[in-house]
Design an enzyme around this catalytic site. Structure first.
Site, PDB file in Angstrom:
ATOM      1  N   ARG A  85     -17.163   6.575   8.252  1.00 24.37           N
ATOM      2  CA  ARG A  85     -17.012   5.284   8.922  1.00 24.37           C
ATOM      3  C   ARG A  85     -17.316   5.432  10.413  1.00 24.37           C
ATOM      4  NH1 ARG A  85     -11.233   3.384   6.136  1.00 24.37           N
ATOM      5  NH2 ARG A  85     -11.979   3.394   3.980  1.00 24.37           N
TER       6      ARG A  85
ATOM      7  N   SER B  64       0.820  -1.210   0.000  1.00 20.76           N
ATOM      8  CA  SER B  64       0.000   0.000   0.000  1.00 20.76           C
ATOM      9  C   SER B  64       0.856   1.263   0.000  1.00 20.76           C
ATOM     10  CB  SER B  64      -0.882   0.002   1.256  1.00 20.76           C
ATOM     11  OG  SER B  64      -1.462   1.278   1.452  1.00 20.76           O
TER      12      SER B  64
ATOM     13  N   VAL C 128     -13.571 -12.207   0.392  1.00 23.60           N
ATOM     14  CA  VAL C 128     -12.973 -13.544   0.301  1.00 23.60           C
ATOM     15  C   VAL C 128     -12.476 -13.981   1.686  1.00 23.60           C
ATOM     16  CG1 VAL C 128     -11.072 -14.901  -0.664  1.00 23.60           C
ATOM     17  CG2 VAL C 128     -12.290 -13.241  -2.097  1.00 23.60           C
ATOM     18  N   ARG C 129     -13.009 -15.085   2.175  1.00 24.23           N
ATOM     19  CA  ARG C 129     -12.632 -15.591   3.497  1.00 24.23           C
ATOM     20  C   ARG C 129     -12.209 -17.049   3.468  1.00 24.23           C
ATOM     21  NH1 ARG C 129     -12.665 -11.143   3.625  1.00 24.23           N
ATOM     22  NH2 ARG C 129     -13.794  -9.613   4.877  1.00 24.23           N
TER      23      ARG C 129
ATOM     24  N   LYS D 154      -7.884  -0.513  -9.496  1.00 23.20           N
ATOM     25  CA  LYS D 154      -8.580  -1.201  -8.398  1.00 23.20           C
ATOM     26  C   LYS D 154      -9.796  -0.394  -7.957  1.00 23.20           C
ATOM     27  CE  LYS D 154      -7.626  -2.998  -3.722  1.00 23.20           C
ATOM     28  NZ  LYS D 154      -8.158  -2.031  -2.762  1.00 23.20           N
TER      29      LYS D 154
ATOM     30  N   GLN E  82       0.799  -0.503  -4.784  1.00 20.26           N
ATOM     31  CA  GLN E  82      -0.513   0.144  -4.901  1.00 20.26           C
ATOM     32  C   GLN E  82      -0.340   1.647  -4.771  1.00 20.26           C
ATOM     33  OE1 GLN E  82      -2.255   1.457  -1.793  1.00 20.26           O
ATOM     34  NE2 GLN E  82      -3.685   2.502  -3.165  1.00 20.26           N
TER      35      GLN E  82
ATOM     36  N   ASP F 251     -11.585  -8.664  -5.323  1.00 19.08           N
ATOM     37  CA  ASP F 251     -11.518  -8.774  -3.860  1.00 19.08           C
ATOM     38  C   ASP F 251     -12.801  -8.235  -3.249  1.00 19.08           C
ATOM     39  OD1 ASP F 251     -11.423  -5.985  -3.086  1.00 19.08           O
ATOM     40  OD2 ASP F 251      -9.243  -5.972  -3.228  1.00 19.08           O
TER      41      ASP F 251
ATOM     42  N   HIS G 186     -13.616  -2.208  -2.040  1.00 15.80           N
ATOM     43  CA  HIS G 186     -12.727  -1.825  -0.944  1.00 15.80           C
ATOM     44  C   HIS G 186     -13.161  -2.506   0.364  1.00 15.80           C
ATOM     45  CE1 HIS G 186      -9.541   1.396  -0.322  1.00 15.80           C
ATOM     46  NE2 HIS G 186      -9.751   1.069   0.930  1.00 15.80           N
TER      47      HIS G 186
ATOM     48  N   THR H 155      -5.528   2.602  -7.074  1.00 21.36           N
ATOM     49  CA  THR H 155      -6.833   2.513  -6.410  1.00 21.36           C
ATOM     50  C   THR H 155      -7.666   3.750  -6.719  1.00 21.36           C
ATOM     51  OG1 THR H 155      -5.855   1.158  -4.699  1.00 21.36           O
ATOM     52  CG2 THR H 155      -7.960   2.211  -4.167  1.00 21.36           C
TER      53      THR H 155
HETATM   54  C1  LIG Z   1      -7.536  -1.873   7.243  1.00 21.23           C
HETATM   55  C2  LIG Z   1      -7.638  -1.789   5.766  1.00 21.23           C
HETATM   56  C3  LIG Z   1      -6.819  -0.898   5.086  1.00 21.23           C
HETATM   57  C4  LIG Z   1      -6.867  -0.832   3.698  1.00 21.23           C
HETATM   58  N1  LIG Z   1      -5.989  -0.013   3.053  1.00 21.23           N
HETATM   59  C5  LIG Z   1      -5.969  -0.015   1.704  1.00 21.23           C
HETATM   60  C6  LIG Z   1      -4.990   0.723   1.017  1.00 21.23           C
HETATM   61  O1  LIG Z   1      -4.123   1.348   1.604  1.00 21.23           O
HETATM   62  N2  LIG Z   1      -5.036   0.724  -0.341  1.00 21.23           N
HETATM   63  C7  LIG Z   1      -5.988   0.013  -1.050  1.00 21.23           C
HETATM   64  O2  LIG Z   1      -5.997   0.042  -2.272  1.00 21.23           O
HETATM   65  N3  LIG Z   1      -6.905  -0.727  -0.401  1.00 21.23           N
HETATM   66  C8  LIG Z   1      -6.906  -0.770   0.942  1.00 21.23           C
HETATM   67  N4  LIG Z   1      -7.806  -1.568   1.584  1.00 21.23           N
HETATM   68  C9  LIG Z   1      -8.752  -2.396   0.793  1.00 21.23           C
HETATM   69  C10 LIG Z   1      -8.150  -3.764   0.466  1.00 21.23           C
HETATM   70  O3  LIG Z   1      -7.122  -3.660  -0.494  1.00 21.23           O
HETATM   71  C11 LIG Z   1      -9.212  -4.708  -0.107  1.00 21.23           C
HETATM   72  O4  LIG Z   1      -9.854  -4.087  -1.204  1.00 21.23           O
HETATM   73  C12 LIG Z   1     -10.267  -5.115   0.924  1.00 21.23           C
HETATM   74  O5  LIG Z   1      -9.644  -5.394   2.167  1.00 21.23           O
HETATM   75  C13 LIG Z   1     -11.027  -6.320   0.444  1.00 21.23           C
HETATM   76  O6  LIG Z   1     -12.075  -6.626   1.309  1.00 21.23           O
HETATM   77  P1  LIG Z   1     -12.005  -7.822   2.385  1.00 21.23           P
HETATM   78  O7  LIG Z   1     -10.887  -7.510   3.314  1.00 21.23           O
HETATM   79  O8  LIG Z   1     -13.327  -7.773   3.067  1.00 21.23           O
HETATM   80  O9  LIG Z   1     -11.810  -9.094   1.631  1.00 21.23           O
HETATM   81  C14 LIG Z   1      -7.782  -1.646   2.972  1.00 21.23           C
HETATM   82  C15 LIG Z   1      -8.592  -2.539   3.656  1.00 21.23           C
HETATM   83  C16 LIG Z   1      -8.528  -2.633   5.042  1.00 21.23           C
HETATM   84  C17 LIG Z   1      -9.387  -3.654   5.732  1.00 21.23           C
HETATM   85  O1  LIG Z   2      -8.676   2.453   5.450  1.00 23.20           O
HETATM   86  C1  LIG Z   2      -8.683   2.231   4.249  1.00 23.20           C
HETATM   87  O2  LIG Z   2      -9.544   1.524   3.714  1.00 23.20           O
HETATM   88  C2  LIG Z   2      -7.685   2.828   3.376  1.00 23.20           C
HETATM   89  O3  LIG Z   2      -7.711   2.535   2.231  1.00 23.20           O
HETATM   90  C3  LIG Z   2      -6.668   3.782   3.876  1.00 23.20           C
HETATM   91  C4  LIG Z   2      -6.550   5.026   3.272  1.00 23.20           C
HETATM   92  C5  LIG Z   2      -5.608   5.937   3.740  1.00 23.20           C
HETATM   93  C6  LIG Z   2      -4.782   5.607   4.804  1.00 23.20           C
HETATM   94  C7  LIG Z   2      -4.896   4.364   5.382  1.00 23.20           C
HETATM   95  C8  LIG Z   2      -5.826   3.441   4.915  1.00 23.20           C
END
Ligand SMILES: Cc1cc2nc3c(=O)[nH]c(=O)nc-3n(C[C@H](O)[C@H](O)[C@H](O)COP(=O)(O)O)c2cc1C
Ligand SMILES: O=C(O)C(=O)c1ccccc1
Length: 389
Positions: free
Chosen positions: A187, A128, A318-319, A260, A150, A315, A284, A178
């Site tokens: 949130r 990330s 997926v579990r 993405k 990413q 994505d 996401h 993304t």
């Molecule tokens: C805590 C957290 C932080 C995330 N940070 C990013 C990120 O920095 N960049 C990004 O493209 N997606 C981010 N995502 C989204 C994930 O890449 C992904 O799309 C998502 O976790 C998929 O859903 P799932 O965890 O329910 O399977 C984040 C997700 C979570 C849970």
């Molecule tokens: O929390 C998130 O889903 C996320 O994508 C994110 C965005 C910026 C900073 C940290 C996480």
């Protein structure tokens, strides 16, 4: 790198024979609760939480659970092979770890531990932009594994150029851009706990270490960290971007580019028209648009629209191994795994992430075999029905 993929289930069965109980559960849906017990409601609220009342995250699960596999018999599934080609790369299984920011809220070794686990299992780790560790340091932990980066596309083009230059220099070859986070969504779970890690500077390592980012600050980061955080919040993404802007990425990146957060078939067509190489069908993890379409409902529509022009990844939700099977059947070439590996990291660092990857692939291997498939390539829409569950 892992041995033979079909060995995973065997190894787990063998541990069972010795009477040794695994350190973490093999049902990955149990990890969230355990992580909450260990780390508390703040960090786990952040990871588990979604946009609004959480209905999109629930819809992601429901859309996968509603689809049911119809197994076929007597198809010779003795010799199996999970490998797939993705973006011209041979992957040992249709799996990569999704980009997740701020991983240091889960474990002090954060992205480096997750990257080492992925490398040990031969699975790409998508780093990330919002990582808690600078990309150069994580790249070192990746060894000779595939390096995917990413991008949160910064508002300031100099910072964007600098990130892409650094990522290239650090050996990243695939760029995942993304699109679904030009702003962070509403949130309530985080707001109500006042738990927003990036406001405390977590997830800013790539920015605070970047010369172009620092050039935009009135004072050095250590002299005014709050101003540096506010600068990050204001510029980490850019809500003003439109499709023609993608030309900038093509000019500044040599390898494959994957967009993405695509949910509409017309956006997927625009991605193909813009010369992109792939899309990740994703909402996401239900963290951005409350009320959005479930990712698994969007997947077949996107795959139908562009499956012959673009690599379609998936994505959000997926579990389990059967979830991966269902995503393949709905048209994905491979899936990104999100929250489950984050909990594995929180519970047991690198070993926990490896446990999660191995369980998921063991279960996928068995699901394929028991459904009549020797590998991902023969899985298709005919393997599923839409049930009511
Ligand atoms: C805590 C957290 C932080 C995330 N940070 C990013 C990120 O920095 N960049 C990004 O493209 N997606 C981010 N995502 C989204 C994930 O890449 C992904 O799309 C998502 O976790 C998929 O859903 P799932 O965890 O329910 O399977 C984040 C997700 C979570 C849970
Ligand atoms: O929390 C998130 O889903 C996320 O994508 C994110 C965005 C910026 C900073 C940290 C996480």
């Amino acid at each position: 790198m892992a041995k033979h993929w079909a060995d995973f289930q065997y190894e787990i069965y063998l541990n069972g024979m010795t009477g040794a109980v695994p350190r973490l559960p093999t049902d990955l849906t149990r990890l969230e609760e355990l992580t909450e017990q260990r780390l508390g409601p703040g960090p786990v609220g952040y990871v588990a939480g979604g946009a609004g009342d959480g209905s999109t995250a629930r819809a992601n699960r429901a859309a996968l659970e509603r689809r049911r596999i119809v197994p076929r018999m007597l198809r010779n599934v003795h010799e199996r092979d999970l490998s797939v080609e993705v973006l011209g790369r041979a992957l040992p299984a249709p799996l990569a770890l999704a980009p997740v920011g701020v991983l240091s809220i889960m474990h002090p070794d954060a992205e480096s531990a997750a990257a080492r686990a992925a490398a040990a299992q031969g699975v790409p780790f998508v780093l990330s932009s919002a990582s808690s560790t600078p990309m150069e340091q994580v790249a070192e932990a990746m060894g000779d594994a595939e390096r995917w980066f990413q991008l949160y596309w910064p508002k300031d083009p100099e910072v964007a150029r600098s990130f892409l230059g650094r990522a290239k220099a650090a050996g990243f070859t695939v760029l995942v851009v993304t699109l679904d986070t030009p702003l962070l969504s509403w949130r309530p779970r985080d707001l109500d706990q006042a738990y927003l890690p990036f406001l405390r500077g977590v997830g800013t390592a790539n920015y605070f270490s970047d010369p172009a980012f620092r050039a935009g600050l009135a004072k050095p980061v250590h002299e005014d960290p709050d101003a540096a955080v506010m600068h990050f919040v204001g510029m980490f993404a850019d809500p003003a971007k439109t499709w023609p802007d993608l030309a900038f990425l093509r000019e500044n990146w040599d390898g494959p580019i994957v967009l993405k957060g695509v949910l509409h078939p017309d956006d997927a067509r625009l991605a193909a028209d813009a010369g992109m190489d792939g899309v990740v069908v994703s909402n996401h993890g239900g963290r951005q648009v409350a009320g959005a379409i479930a990712a698994a409902d969007a997947l077949p529509r996107v795959a139908q629209a562009v499956g012959d022009r673009l690599t379609v990844l998936f994505d959000s939700g997926v579990r389990t191994g059967d979830d991966v099977f269902k995503a393949l059947a709905l048209g994905a070439r491979a899936v990104l795994l999100g929250r489950p590996y984050v909990y594995g990291l929180g519970l047991d660092g690198q070993a926990g992430v490896e446990h999660v990857i191995r369980c998921l692939l063991a279960e996928l291997d068995l699901t394929l075999a028991l459904s009549g498939h020797a590998g991902p390539s023969t899985v298709g829409p005919a393997d599923l029905v839409e049930g009511t569950a």
